[in-house]
Design a protein around this motif. Structure first.
Motif, PDB file in Angstrom:
ATOM      1  N   LEU A 196      16.208  27.683   1.539  1.00 36.89           N
ATOM      2  CA  LEU A 196      14.913  27.739   1.238  1.00 36.89           C
ATOM      3  C   LEU A 196      14.097  26.242   1.481  1.00 36.89           C
ATOM      4  O   LEU A 196      14.917  25.177   1.589  1.00 36.89           O
ATOM      5  N   THR A 197      12.973  26.121   2.065  1.00 37.75           N
ATOM      6  CA  THR A 197      12.295  24.663   2.195  1.00 37.75           C
ATOM      7  C   THR A 197      12.442  23.870   0.859  1.00 37.75           C
ATOM      8  O   THR A 197      12.342  22.692   0.803  1.00 37.75           O
ATOM      9  N   THR A 198      11.998  24.861  -0.355  1.00 36.65           N
ATOM     10  CA  THR A 198      11.725  23.967  -1.638  1.00 36.65           C
ATOM     11  C   THR A 198      12.165  25.034  -2.627  1.00 36.65           C
ATOM     12  O   THR A 198      12.350  26.116  -2.588  1.00 36.65           O
ATOM     13  N   ASP A 203      19.029  24.407  -1.788  1.00 37.07           N
ATOM     14  CA  ASP A 203      20.520  23.869  -1.505  1.00 37.07           C
ATOM     15  C   ASP A 203      21.231  24.968  -2.177  1.00 37.07           C
ATOM     16  O   ASP A 203      21.996  24.540  -3.152  1.00 37.07           O
ATOM     17  N   PRO A 204      21.447  26.114  -1.599  1.00 39.96           N
ATOM     18  CA  PRO A 204      22.283  27.015  -2.254  1.00 39.96           C
ATOM     19  C   PRO A 204      23.594  27.019  -2.288  1.00 39.96           C
ATOM     20  O   PRO A 204      24.342  26.215  -1.599  1.00 39.96           O
ATOM     21  N   LEU A 205      24.436  27.571  -3.360  1.00 35.25           N
ATOM     22  CA  LEU A 205      25.695  27.721  -3.706  1.00 35.25           C
ATOM     23  C   LEU A 205      26.492  29.092  -3.561  1.00 35.25           C
ATOM     24  O   LEU A 205      25.895  29.835  -4.002  1.00 35.25           O
ATOM     25  N   ILE A 206      27.692  29.128  -3.370  1.00 33.80           N
ATOM     26  CA  ILE A 206      28.616  30.073  -3.568  1.00 33.80           C
ATOM     27  C   ILE A 206      29.389  30.012  -4.548  1.00 33.80           C
ATOM     28  O   ILE A 206      30.292  28.889  -4.488  1.00 33.80           O
ATOM     29  N   LEU A 226      26.099  26.380   0.722  1.00 34.38           N
ATOM     30  CA  LEU A 226      26.000  27.220   1.609  1.00 34.38           C
ATOM     31  C   LEU A 226      25.162  26.384   2.758  1.00 34.38           C
ATOM     32  O   LEU A 226      24.804  27.236   3.891  1.00 34.38           O
ATOM     33  N   GLY A 227      24.773  25.363   2.715  1.00 32.84           N
ATOM     34  CA  GLY A 227      24.061  24.715   3.618  1.00 32.84           C
ATOM     35  C   GLY A 227      22.384  24.666   3.499  1.00 32.84           C
ATOM     36  O   GLY A 227      21.841  25.729   2.967  1.00 32.84           O
ATOM     37  N   LYS A 228      22.018  23.501   3.445  1.00 28.24           N
ATOM     38  CA  LYS A 228      20.286  23.583   3.542  1.00 28.24           C
ATOM     39  C   LYS A 228      19.720  23.940   4.858  1.00 28.24           C
ATOM     40  O   LYS A 228      20.723  24.386   5.707  1.00 28.24           O
ATOM     41  N   LEU A 229      18.622  24.305   4.799  1.00 27.09           N
ATOM     42  CA  LEU A 229      17.834  24.897   5.775  1.00 27.09           C
ATOM     43  C   LEU A 229      18.300  24.277   7.094  1.00 27.09           C
ATOM     44  O   LEU A 229      18.101  22.911   7.363  1.00 27.09           O
ATOM     45  N   SER A 254      23.571  33.509  -6.269  1.00 30.48           N
ATOM     46  CA  SER A 254      22.305  33.854  -7.403  1.00 30.48           C
ATOM     47  C   SER A 254      21.235  33.139  -6.667  1.00 30.48           C
ATOM     48  O   SER A 254      20.027  33.440  -7.296  1.00 30.48           O
ATOM     49  N   ASP A 255      21.122  32.498  -5.731  1.00 31.42           N
ATOM     50  CA  ASP A 255      20.127  31.786  -5.029  1.00 31.42           C
ATOM     51  C   ASP A 255      19.382  33.046  -4.138  1.00 31.42           C
ATOM     52  O   ASP A 255      20.055  33.635  -3.712  1.00 31.42           O
ATOM     53  N   PRO A 256      17.999  32.763  -4.340  1.00 32.37           N
ATOM     54  CA  PRO A 256      17.168  33.755  -3.614  1.00 32.37           C
ATOM     55  C   PRO A 256      17.251  33.682  -1.923  1.00 32.37           C
ATOM     56  O   PRO A 256      16.187  33.560  -1.459  1.00 32.37           O
ATOM     57  N   ILE A 257      18.441  33.959  -1.292  1.00 36.82           N
ATOM     58  CA  ILE A 257      18.512  33.573   0.246  1.00 36.82           C
ATOM     59  C   ILE A 257      19.231  34.871   0.605  1.00 36.82           C
ATOM     60  O   ILE A 257      19.724  35.601   0.040  1.00 36.82           O
ATOM     61  N   ALA A 258      19.088  35.050   1.901  1.00 35.67           N
ATOM     62  CA  ALA A 258      19.583  36.133   2.636  1.00 35.67           C
ATOM     63  C   ALA A 258      21.260  36.003   2.681  1.00 35.67           C
ATOM     64  O   ALA A 258      21.667  34.705   3.148  1.00 35.67           O
TER      65      ALA A 258
END
Length: 273
Positions: A196-198, A203-206, A226-229, A254-258
């Protein structure tokens, strides 16, 4: 034109024949020997009635025949749950028809289109917080049984009433026929660069865990990015994972991403795999 009457050990189908006095009469073939375990599990979906039968199976009334749709895993859950807390509701979304069954000990959802079952669980609870449903204004509205909150089901949101919605999956055991195998590399191939942008998810993790005793105890491994946008070249790889005679891996986000997973690769030396 039809009424389905459920008893403890059997059921009957009555139909409106227009007879004088009382218009409903029992269908001559409308008697079945599967009773109902809890009346709150009765729900209608896809032109059929669903319920939990007295033999701890989930049944779908196909005409006048109660067809078993539950799996052994679902039936094992039903036989061990608190029957008085069982409840069910149904909803439709993007061409799929769902029958949702919940008890204090957990929640199971049946997809009548794909004929598959899945478990649902709210983060920090044993079951799914969603318990009630109504369709309004083109949305599938649902109620939270823990509060007075109303929300709606959507594939474009990755939180649950602003709480964490954790995605977790467990791989089948890696069995080396009793011999020790050395795990060199584990890679989850999935879409990256979708942060996500903010805020949380920028900065999502697995996360990855391993178990060498059949899933009884787990050891956490280092988290991977998992990589920034836009960072599409990111890869989720773990190296030098030690040895084991039988290992199970479990991953989570657990991050709110697809999350879109296409494959998983494991490199192992030794043993007989």
């Amino acid at each position: 034109r039809m009424v389905v009457n459920f008893g403890n050990s059997s059921g009957e189908i009555w139909e409106n024949t227009g007879a004088a006095g009382f218009p409903f009469e029992r269908n001559i073939n409308g008697v079945f020997e599967e009773g109902c375990l809890n009346g709150k599990t009765v729900a209608q979906q896809d032109n059929a009635a669903f319920w939990v039968a007295d033999d701890y199976t989930v049944r779908r009334l196909d005409g006048v025949v109660p067809v078993r749709v539950s799996t052994h895993a679902v039936e094992q859950f039903l036989s061990g749950c608190t029957v008085s807390t069982l409840e069910a509701f149904t909803y439709e979304q993007e061409g799929h028809f769902f029958y949702c069954l919940t008890a204090d000990e957990g929640s199971w959802v049946y997809d009548a289109v794909t004929d598959t079952w899945a478990e649902r669980q709210s983060y920090g609870y044993d079951n799914w917080r969603v318990r009630y449903h109504a369709q309004f204004a083109g949305k599938e509205l649902v109620g939270d049984y823990l509060s007075n909150k109303v929300g709606y089901l959507t594939f474009d949101d990755y939180t649950e009433w602003d709480d964490i919605q954790r995605m977790s999956w467990t791989y089948q055991p890696v069995y080396a026929e009793g011999q020790r195998a050395f795990h060199k590399r584990f890679e989850v191939i999935l879409e990256t660069g979708v942060g996500l942008t903010t805020g949380q998810g920028s900065d999502p993790l697995i996360m990855l865990q391993k178990s060498d005793d059949g899933g009884k105890t787990w050891q956490s491994l280092p988290d991977k990015k998992l990589g920034k946008l836009g960072d599409r070249m990111t890869r989720a790889i773990w190296h030098n994972l030690g040895s084991s005679r039988q290992r199970v891996y479990r991953a989570a986000v657990s991050d709110p991403i697809a999350i879109s997973i296409t494959d998983t690769i494991l490199e192992v030396d030794g043993g007989r795999l």
